[in-house]
Design a protein around this motif. Structure first.
Motif, short mmCIF file in Angstrom:
data_model
loop_
_atom_site.label_atom_id
_atom_site.label_comp_id
_atom_site.label_asym_id
_atom_site.label_seq_id
_atom_site.Cartn_x
_atom_site.Cartn_y
_atom_site.Cartn_z
N HIS A 143 0.86 -1.19 0.00
CA HIS A 143 0.00 0.00 0.00
C HIS A 143 0.89 1.23 0.00
O HIS A 143 1.85 1.32 0.75
CB HIS A 143 -0.95 0.00 1.20
CG HIS A 143 -0.30 -0.34 2.51
ND1 HIS A 143 0.16 0.60 3.38
CD2 HIS A 143 -0.01 -1.55 3.07
CE1 HIS A 143 0.69 0.01 4.43
NE2 HIS A 143 0.60 -1.30 4.27
N TYR A 164 -4.60 -1.96 5.49
CA TYR A 164 -4.67 -2.81 4.30
C TYR A 164 -3.82 -4.06 4.46
O TYR A 164 -4.26 -5.17 4.14
CB TYR A 164 -4.24 -2.04 3.05
CG TYR A 164 -5.31 -1.13 2.51
CD1 TYR A 164 -6.13 -1.55 1.47
CD2 TYR A 164 -5.49 0.15 3.01
CE1 TYR A 164 -7.12 -0.73 0.96
CE2 TYR A 164 -6.47 0.98 2.51
CZ TYR A 164 -7.29 0.54 1.49
OH TYR A 164 -8.26 1.35 1.00
N GLY A 172 -5.87 -7.25 5.36
CA GLY A 172 -5.81 -7.95 4.08
C GLY A 172 -5.07 -9.26 4.16
O GLY A 172 -5.50 -10.26 3.57
N GLN A 223 -13.39 -5.33 -0.64
CA GLN A 223 -13.82 -5.12 0.75
C GLN A 223 -12.99 -4.05 1.43
O GLN A 223 -13.52 -3.20 2.15
CB GLN A 223 -13.76 -6.43 1.53
CG GLN A 223 -14.83 -7.42 1.12
CD GLN A 223 -14.87 -8.63 2.05
OE1 GLN A 223 -14.64 -8.51 3.25
NE2 GLN A 223 -15.17 -9.79 1.49
N LEU A 224 -11.67 -4.08 1.22
CA LEU A 224 -10.81 -3.09 1.85
C LEU A 224 -11.10 -1.68 1.35
O LEU A 224 -11.20 -0.74 2.13
CB LEU A 224 -9.34 -3.45 1.61
CG LEU A 224 -8.82 -4.69 2.33
CD1 LEU A 224 -7.40 -5.02 1.86
CD2 LEU A 224 -8.85 -4.51 3.84
N SER A 254 -14.40 -0.28 2.62
CA SER A 254 -14.43 0.06 4.04
C SER A 254 -13.53 1.25 4.40
O SER A 254 -13.46 1.65 5.56
CB SER A 254 -14.03 -1.15 4.88
OG SER A 254 -12.68 -1.50 4.64
N ASP A 255 -12.85 1.82 3.42
CA ASP A 255 -11.89 2.90 3.66
C ASP A 255 -12.43 4.21 3.10
O ASP A 255 -12.54 4.38 1.89
CB ASP A 255 -10.56 2.54 3.00
CG ASP A 255 -9.50 3.61 3.17
OD1 ASP A 255 -9.70 4.57 3.96
OD2 ASP A 255 -8.46 3.50 2.51
N SER A 315 -10.06 5.90 0.54
CA SER A 315 -9.50 4.99 -0.47
C SER A 315 -9.02 5.72 -1.73
O SER A 315 -8.11 5.23 -2.40
CB SER A 315 -10.52 3.91 -0.85
OG SER A 315 -11.66 4.50 -1.44
#
Length: 199
Positions: free
Chosen positions: A8, A16, A20, A36-37, A40-41, A44
């Motif tokens: 990341h 992450y 992750g 999904q990550l 939920s951020d 992002s």
């Protein structure tokens, strides 16, 4: 080691990698994990993330937010001129931001794809060289790192860290990273020679 890798950057968030990796170990596919990550951020759009599973599957995300962020997360003045993006294939993802253009990741991907049979460390360094030939970072060079994990590949099999080399502040960091790798490998050759001599 033996699971995968999560990278990341741009405006990184350890969430992450930590969450992750747990999802990767639970057997979820990289693309589902990425979705999904990112979902939920709330920030992002400021991220650039890649996930590679040990089976060769990949997923990548490059947010649409500003490229250049300083330590206070304010856009840099030249952020609009910088390029960001990624290109993934089996067993690799080439990511870049604050770059001169897409030739950076295209060159990296082409280099990695054409270097099969060489040790992984050499393939990665060759890809970094190819990215530099493609224009590299708009801000120039300053640092480079090589981090490779492999199940129980560390000293005396006590860790998974096979390579962990860094050139944190150098005018030609990729060249310096190659020098450090050569020194590290030389130490291994000497250690093996000593074992043979003792035997």
């Amino acid at each position: 080691g033996g699971v995968g890798v999560i990278v990341h950057q741009m405006s990184s968030n350890p969430f992450y990698g930590r969450i992750g990796m747990e999802m990767l170990m639970a057997g979820l596919p990289p693309q589902e994990i990425m979705e999904q990550l990112v979902r939920s951020d709330e920030s992002s759009e400021r991220r650039q993330v890649a996930i590679l599973a040990i089976q060769g599957r990949t997923a990548a995300f490059t947010g649409g937010g500003p490229v250049g962020l300083d330590v206070y997360s304010h856009p840099r003045e030249d952020a609009e001129e910088a390029w960001k993006g990624h290109r993934c294939g089996v067993d690799y993802c080439a990511q870049a931001n604050s770059m001169t253009g897409p030739d950076v990741v295209d060159n990296m991907a082409q280099s990695f794809e054409s270097s099969g049979g060489k040790p992984l460390a050499d393939r990665i360094l060759d890809a970094l060289d190819a990215g530099q030939v493609g224009g590299g970072d708009r801000r120039g060079q300053q640092s480079a790192a090589l981090f490779i994990v492999k199940l129980r590949a560390g000293a005396a099999n006590y860790s998974d860290v096979a390579e962990d080399l860094r050139a944190n502040d150098h005018p030609t960091p990729i060249v310096e990273l190659r020098r450090l790798l050569t020194i590290r490998r030389s130490g291994g050759v000497i250690a093996n020679a000593n074992q043979l001599f003792e035997a």
